[in-house]
Write a protein that holds these residues in place. Sequence first.
Motif, short mmCIF file in Angstrom:
data_model
loop_
_atom_site.label_atom_id
_atom_site.label_comp_id
_atom_site.label_asym_id
_atom_site.label_seq_id
_atom_site.Cartn_x
_atom_site.Cartn_y
_atom_site.Cartn_z
N UNK A 2 64.97 87.12 42.95
CA UNK A 2 63.55 87.27 43.28
C UNK A 2 63.26 88.68 43.75
N UNK A 3 62.03 89.14 43.53
CA UNK A 3 61.68 90.48 44.01
C UNK A 3 61.64 90.51 45.53
N UNK A 4 61.62 91.70 46.09
CA UNK A 4 61.79 91.87 47.53
C UNK A 4 60.84 91.04 48.37
N UNK A 5 59.54 91.15 48.04
CA UNK A 5 58.54 90.44 48.84
C UNK A 5 58.78 88.95 48.85
N UNK A 6 59.05 88.42 47.66
CA UNK A 6 59.21 86.97 47.55
C UNK A 6 60.48 86.50 48.26
N UNK A 24 54.26 78.63 47.64
CA UNK A 24 53.33 79.03 46.58
C UNK A 24 52.14 79.78 47.18
N UNK A 25 51.67 79.30 48.33
CA UNK A 25 50.53 79.97 48.98
C UNK A 25 50.89 81.39 49.38
N UNK A 26 52.09 81.55 49.92
CA UNK A 26 52.52 82.88 50.34
C UNK A 26 52.73 83.78 49.12
N UNK A 27 53.31 83.21 48.05
CA UNK A 27 53.54 84.00 46.84
C UNK A 27 52.21 84.47 46.26
N UNK A 28 51.21 83.61 46.35
CA UNK A 28 49.90 84.00 45.83
C UNK A 28 49.27 85.09 46.71
N UNK A 29 49.50 85.00 48.02
CA UNK A 29 48.99 86.05 48.91
C UNK A 29 49.58 87.41 48.51
N UNK A 30 50.83 87.35 48.09
CA UNK A 30 51.56 88.58 47.76
C UNK A 30 51.01 89.25 46.50
N UNK A 31 50.88 88.46 45.43
CA UNK A 31 50.50 89.03 44.14
C UNK A 31 49.04 88.79 43.76
N UNK A 38 57.43 84.65 39.51
CA UNK A 38 57.51 84.08 40.85
C UNK A 38 57.81 82.59 40.76
N UNK A 39 57.15 81.91 39.84
CA UNK A 39 57.39 80.46 39.68
C UNK A 39 58.86 80.22 39.31
N UNK A 40 59.39 81.09 38.44
CA UNK A 40 60.78 80.91 38.02
C UNK A 40 61.70 81.09 39.22
N UNK A 41 61.45 82.12 40.01
CA UNK A 41 62.31 82.37 41.17
C UNK A 41 62.24 81.22 42.17
N UNK A 42 61.02 80.73 42.41
CA UNK A 42 60.86 79.63 43.37
C UNK A 42 61.58 78.40 42.84
N UNK A 59 47.45 71.21 40.16
CA UNK A 59 46.68 70.13 40.78
C UNK A 59 45.71 70.68 41.82
N UNK A 60 46.12 71.74 42.49
CA UNK A 60 45.32 72.26 43.60
C UNK A 60 44.43 73.42 43.17
N UNK A 61 43.19 73.37 43.61
CA UNK A 61 42.20 74.36 43.18
C UNK A 61 42.53 75.77 43.66
N UNK A 62 43.33 75.86 44.72
CA UNK A 62 43.58 77.17 45.33
C UNK A 62 44.40 78.12 44.45
N UNK A 63 45.24 77.54 43.60
CA UNK A 63 46.18 78.41 42.88
C UNK A 63 45.59 79.00 41.61
N UNK A 64 45.90 80.27 41.38
CA UNK A 64 45.42 80.98 40.22
C UNK A 64 46.61 81.40 39.39
N UNK A 65 46.39 81.50 38.09
CA UNK A 65 47.50 81.83 37.19
C UNK A 65 47.24 83.11 36.41
#
Lengths: 152, 623
Positions: A2-6, A24-31, A38-42, A59-65
Amino acid sequence: MANGGLSAIMQEFKGERGDLIPILQRAQDLDGYLCPAAIRDISRWLKVSENEIYGVATFYAQFRFHPPGQHHIKVCLGTACHVKGGEQILVMAKQRLGVDTGETTADGKYDLDRVACLGCCALAPVVAFDDKIHSQMSVLKIQRLLDEQEQD
Amino acid sequence: MSKNKIDSRRKQAVAKWEELRNNPVPFIYIGAGSCGLAAGAAETQTAVEDYLERKGIEARIIQVGCIGPCYLEPLMDVQMPGQARISYANVMAKDVARILQAFFDDGEITKDHLAGHFGDGELDGIPRFFDMPMLKPQVRIVLRNCGIIDPDDIDHYLARDGYKGFEKCLSMTWMDVLDTVKRSGIRGRGGAGFPTWRKWETCRNTASDQRYLICNADEGDPGAFMNRSLIEGDPHSVLEGMLIAAYTIGASQGYVYIRAEYPLAIKRLKTAIAQMRELGLLGNSILGSDFNFDLKIKEGAGAFVCGEETALIASIEGKRGMARTRPPFPAVAGLHGKPTIINNVETLGTLANILRNGAEWYAGFGTETSKGTKTFSLVGKVRRTGLIEVPLGIKLREVIFDIGGGTQKPFKAVQSGGPSGGCLSEEFLDLPIDYEHLAEAGAIMGSGGLIVVDSDTCIVDLAKYFMSFTQKESCGKCVPCRVGTRHMVEILEKICDGKAELSDLDKLEKLAYTVKNGSLCGLGSTAPNPALSTLKYFRSEFISHVKDKRCPAVTCKNLVIYRVIPGKCTGCQRCVKVCPTGAISGPRSEPHNLDQSKCIKCRSCYEICRFDAIAGDAIVIES
């Protein structure tokens, strides 16, 4: 790997299944969105398949792709905003930006979204521009808001 | 950590609070809840800071939460040394200097923007803040600290008897606490109104090595913000309630499941939890007892269905938020299969008051079967919008007209319980607000959203709005909910477009009952309520759409047409400016032209047109 931040984020968790959504929420905050890497690393770290992670995340509205625009404009269409004319503001915003909800303008400057409720119903209709909530909006005020942005 | 520590801290806190009441320097309070900030409280505060610095005045600025009357935001209170706190309403940055100048330069209390004072009795003809028509009929138990204390300062909470309810609880057995809660008669404030004690008893009596407590702050109901305001304005009251609940059910781990859309509330909770930890109110051997408890915040990720207990649990476990069959109920097998209690924010926020003041005191409010008080977010077309707390049993009329000040245009309906609730017409205005009466009328108490609409709102459009909301939020597990709600939306769209036949109304009703009876969780089984209640109480409005192809509220786009009346149009160009599609054109001072082919019927021109006020506006909508 995984990259440094993640990986720094992962350090804060125990690696339990229940950590999936917070990670996932934190990963989204990052990028600004959930990128495939990121999904692969997680997935590798939590030992949960990528399929399943996509299943949860979509499923959740918060996540963007997709990479987000510079600014987020969220037009609230909760019940109070709906009865007070939030729809017109959304129509205006769509027209001005030339995008539909869930899209980003071609210059990558703005995202436009409709949200169900920002919880400021007593001051409806409201629009969130990045983290700032603007109350008692009108078709005129949303235009002014966008005009001010263009000048900056 | 011992009990002595909290005792000595409380002594300090009381001294600090006394200083607040007899302030040595001027205090300026800013209402900085989410609604205050949305109205411009941050800019107001900056203006205050600038003014004080420019004039070299020593004063303290205190941020407080939402006190309730959101329509008066931003609120700024000024308290000169030894005087009562005086509140000013709708104070924008530009108004600050004028108000403060009156105090600091002229030693006067300006009447401009004046709302009221917080002292006792008369003050120079200024009314008491709590005597305002919106506040006077209210009984503030849960909201007692909101807008009064600094939510980020635990000392303010301690000084106002904070954590005394929990201390009392520690001196009792869990059975005695349960009995107190039982005698108080409090029922779950999340919507369904299940007796709190019964759920707790089931959980406690289920043998297990681990039990969980979850605070449900996933306030997804659009139009409701009671939980947000409470957490923003008085986070410790909810957390104290969690300690009491956890002690009673024997839980050692708790979660606050809160919407990510409430960033300020999350920030306040984090601060409050850190303060609790510092004082020994979390962790092992709390206050020297053998009670252990710890807390975590879980942020929701934007799914309305996660307000449902089993979906919420799935979400905490890191899964899709989908409901499952009950039984087993979460109180028996919930999070990770262990007994779990999920209580609403408001239920938890009430507990300390019950413990401190006694069950009988609390049961003295409300009706025979619905005890105590309830908070509501009173919004929509009422004059005075905001957060209120009233004793149960109060009539809808008192809430909408006495507290809310009524509507500008004729009252049409009130929606109670959000997308799961029902729409009640004028004939129900004298209905007492309690669990039984609302259910009988086809609505529900819900979490406390009260949305008032007037003659400008189309009831079919409102039903369509709620149905499309639940349709989008359906988790997709049960076919009747996943497919049924979609079909219901389609029928409602047909009606709004004037393309429906009378038989569609029967289809809609039949489908509504199928969805209601065939869905697993609360979302599906209540989703048809807005459609059913509007069909029942506003059938004539549906018939107009179907038979006459007319929308009486002139709202439904396909049934209305916008026209400029040339004789009245002065050519002021205001409508030209707001039209998003450029459908209106014409030179200044000449009657404008509205191109129907470009018009998207957004209503903007109609609302901006202010000419010829006597005979009506120059732009008309006809249906």
